[in-house]
Design a protein around this motif. Structure first.
Motif, PDB file in Angstrom:
ATOM      1  N   ILE A   1       0.622  -1.235   0.352  1.00 12.40           N
ATOM      2  CA  ILE A   1      -0.121  -0.296  -0.038  1.00 12.40           C
ATOM      3  C   ILE A   1       0.598   1.181  -0.311  1.00 12.40           C
ATOM      4  O   ILE A   1       2.006   1.389   0.540  1.00 12.40           O
ATOM      5  CB  ILE A   1      -0.460  -0.382   1.476  1.00 12.40           C
ATOM      6  CG1 ILE A   1      -2.120  -1.752   2.032  1.00 12.40           C
ATOM      7  CG2 ILE A   1      -2.258   1.327   0.801  1.00 12.40           C
ATOM      8  CD1 ILE A   1      -2.492  -1.844  -0.012  1.00 12.40           C
ATOM      9  N   ILE A   2       0.713   1.979  -0.837  1.00 14.91           N
ATOM     10  CA  ILE A   2       2.045   2.861  -1.102  1.00 14.91           C
ATOM     11  C   ILE A   2       0.995   4.820  -1.324  1.00 14.91           C
ATOM     12  O   ILE A   2      -0.240   4.605  -1.269  1.00 14.91           O
ATOM     13  CB  ILE A   2       2.247   2.639  -2.672  1.00 14.91           C
ATOM     14  CG1 ILE A   2       4.028   3.371  -3.115  1.00 14.91           C
ATOM     15  CG2 ILE A   2       0.935   3.818  -3.770  1.00 14.91           C
ATOM     16  CD1 ILE A   2       4.432   3.168  -1.874  1.00 14.91           C
ATOM     17  N   ASP A   3       1.621   5.636  -0.450  1.00 14.37           N
ATOM     18  CA  ASP A   3       1.616   6.735   0.048  1.00 14.37           C
ATOM     19  C   ASP A   3       2.729   7.864   0.047  1.00 14.37           C
ATOM     20  O   ASP A   3       3.443   6.756  -0.017  1.00 14.37           O
ATOM     21  CB  ASP A   3       0.703   7.311   1.155  1.00 14.37           C
ATOM     22  CG  ASP A   3       0.953   6.562   2.841  1.00 14.37           C
ATOM     23  OD1 ASP A   3       2.703   6.080   2.386  1.00 14.37           O
ATOM     24  OD2 ASP A   3       1.146   6.087   3.547  1.00 14.37           O
ATOM     25  N   GLU A   4       2.786   8.692   0.358  1.00 14.61           N
ATOM     26  CA  GLU A   4       4.570   9.477   0.875  1.00 14.61           C
ATOM     27  C   GLU A   4       5.088   8.966   2.080  1.00 14.61           C
ATOM     28  O   GLU A   4       5.488   9.890   1.850  1.00 14.61           O
ATOM     29  CB  GLU A   4       3.812  11.235   0.943  1.00 14.61           C
ATOM     30  CG  GLU A   4       3.028  11.462  -0.528  1.00 14.61           C
ATOM     31  CD  GLU A   4       2.819  12.917  -0.988  1.00 14.61           C
ATOM     32  OE1 GLU A   4       2.991  13.818  -1.548  1.00 14.61           O
ATOM     33  OE2 GLU A   4       2.057  13.085   0.272  1.00 14.61           O
ATOM     34  N   THR A   5       4.968   8.334   3.405  1.00 19.25           N
ATOM     35  CA  THR A   5       4.808   7.584   4.029  1.00 19.25           C
ATOM     36  C   THR A   5       6.385   6.976   4.189  1.00 19.25           C
ATOM     37  O   THR A   5       6.721   6.450   2.758  1.00 19.25           O
ATOM     38  CB  THR A   5       4.252   7.152   5.234  1.00 19.25           C
ATOM     39  OG1 THR A   5       4.361   6.339   4.430  1.00 19.25           O
ATOM     40  CG2 THR A   5       3.114   8.208   5.167  1.00 19.25           C
ATOM     41  N   GLU A   6       7.059   7.158   5.547  1.00 21.69           N
ATOM     42  CA  GLU A   6       8.408   6.024   5.009  1.00 21.69           C
ATOM     43  C   GLU A   6       8.505   5.307   4.947  1.00 21.69           C
ATOM     44  O   GLU A   6       8.851   4.372   4.829  1.00 21.69           O
ATOM     45  CB  GLU A   6       9.704   6.782   5.903  1.00 21.69           C
ATOM     46  CG  GLU A   6      10.802   5.952   6.264  1.00 21.69           C
ATOM     47  CD  GLU A   6      11.867   7.166   5.061  1.00 21.69           C
ATOM     48  OE1 GLU A   6      12.627   6.578   5.000  1.00 21.69           O
ATOM     49  OE2 GLU A   6      11.517   8.050   4.759  1.00 21.69           O
ATOM     50  N   GLU A   7       7.375   4.855   6.432  1.00 25.03           N
ATOM     51  CA  GLU A   7       6.542   3.515   5.842  1.00 25.03           C
ATOM     52  C   GLU A   7       6.401   2.539   4.865  1.00 25.03           C
ATOM     53  O   GLU A   7       6.659   1.587   4.519  1.00 25.03           O
ATOM     54  CB  GLU A   7       5.392   3.036   7.178  1.00 25.03           C
ATOM     55  CG  GLU A   7       5.924   3.183   8.779  1.00 25.03           C
ATOM     56  CD  GLU A   7       5.196   5.569   9.017  1.00 25.03           C
ATOM     57  OE1 GLU A   7       5.405   6.048   9.777  1.00 25.03           O
ATOM     58  OE2 GLU A   7       5.263   5.806   7.416  1.00 25.03           O
ATOM     59  N   ALA A   8       5.477   3.682   3.943  1.00 28.51           N
ATOM     60  CA  ALA A   8       5.113   3.087   2.262  1.00 28.51           C
ATOM     61  C   ALA A   8       6.917   2.607   1.596  1.00 28.51           C
ATOM     62  O   ALA A   8       6.597   1.580   0.877  1.00 28.51           O
ATOM     63  CB  ALA A   8       4.724   3.599   1.575  1.00 28.51           C
ATOM     64  N   ARG A   9       7.460   3.509   1.883  1.00 26.98           N
ATOM     65  CA  ARG A   9       8.725   3.211   0.933  1.00 26.98           C
ATOM     66  C   ARG A   9       9.455   2.068   1.463  1.00 26.98           C
ATOM     67  O   ARG A   9      10.397   1.123   0.800  1.00 26.98           O
ATOM     68  CB  ARG A   9       9.813   4.573   1.385  1.00 26.98           C
ATOM     69  CG  ARG A   9       9.556   5.350   0.533  1.00 26.98           C
ATOM     70  CD  ARG A   9      10.285   6.799   0.096  1.00 26.98           C
ATOM     71  NE  ARG A   9      10.512   7.828   1.252  1.00 26.98           N
ATOM     72  CZ  ARG A   9       9.246   8.329   2.152  1.00 26.98           C
ATOM     73  NH1 ARG A   9       8.600   8.510   1.015  1.00 26.98           N
ATOM     74  NH2 ARG A   9       9.855   8.852   2.628  1.00 26.98           N
TER      75      ARG A   9
END
Length: 151
Positions: free
Chosen positions: A7-15
Motif C-alpha cells: 500500500i503506497i503513500d508518501e510515508t517512510e513506512e510505505a517506502r
C-alpha cells in the motif's frame, strides 16, 4: 510465483514496505503490486467543486504510485502493477485481496514511533481471516537492514 502487495503513500513506512517487497520479489522471481488509496471526501461541496477535489485526490494518489513504480523499475528492471482505489483503506485492501487471489503476501511497515499506523493496527487484528500472510516491518529498521533481511 509470489506476488507482494504494498500500500503506497508518501510515508517512510510505505517506502520501506516497497523496498522489502521489491527485494523479496527480486530474490524469489516474484512480482509487486502497488495499491494507492484515495480516502473518500467526508464533505459535500457543490457538484463541480466536489468533483474537482475528488479528481485532485485521485490524481495525487496516481502520481505517488507511478513515481514509486518508476523508482522500483529503475532499481530492479521490473515494472509493478499499479491500482488506485477510492474508499476506506481497511475495506479497500480487504476487497483487493479477495479480488486478487494471486497476491501471496501483504507487506506493511509500522511507524518508527508512536502508534503503528491505521493499516498495521487493523490488519494485525484480522490477519487470521485473510487469504494471505502479512509481513509487518518494524518502523525502526533502516533501508540497509531491510536489504539484509530481504535477501
Amino acid at each position: 510465483m509470489r506476488t507482494f502487495l504494498v500500500i503506497i503513500d508518501e510515508t517512510e513506512e510505505a517506502r520501506k514496505a516497497l523496498r522489502y517487497a521489491s527485494r523479496r520479489a527480486e530474490a524469489t522471481g516474484g512480482t509487486v503490486q502497488i495499491l494507492a488509496l484515495v480516502e473518500p471526501q467526508s464533505f459535500n461541496a457543490f457538484g463541480g467543486v466536489q468533483a474537482t477535489i475528488e479528481k485532485e485526490a485521485r490524481d495525487r494518489a496516481e502520481a505517488i504510485a507511478t513515481s514509486a513504480a518508476g523508482n522500483l523499475f529503475s532499481e530492479s528492471g521490473r515494472m509493478p502493477a499499479i491500482s488506485v482505489e477510492v474508499g476506506d483503506g481497511n475495506t479497500v485492501v480487504r476487497n483487493y485481496l479477495e479480488a486478487h487471489p494471486e497476491v501471496t503476501m501483504l507487506v506493511l511497515s509500522a511507524a518508527a514511533e508512536g502508534a503503528p499506523g491505521p493499516l498495521v493496527s487493523h490488519f494485525s487484528q484480522i490477519v487470521g481471516a485473510l487469504s494471505c500472510p502479512v509481513v509487518f516491518l518494524p518502523g525502526r529498521l533502516s533501508f540497509e537492514e531491510i536489504d539484509r533481511i530481504s535477501e
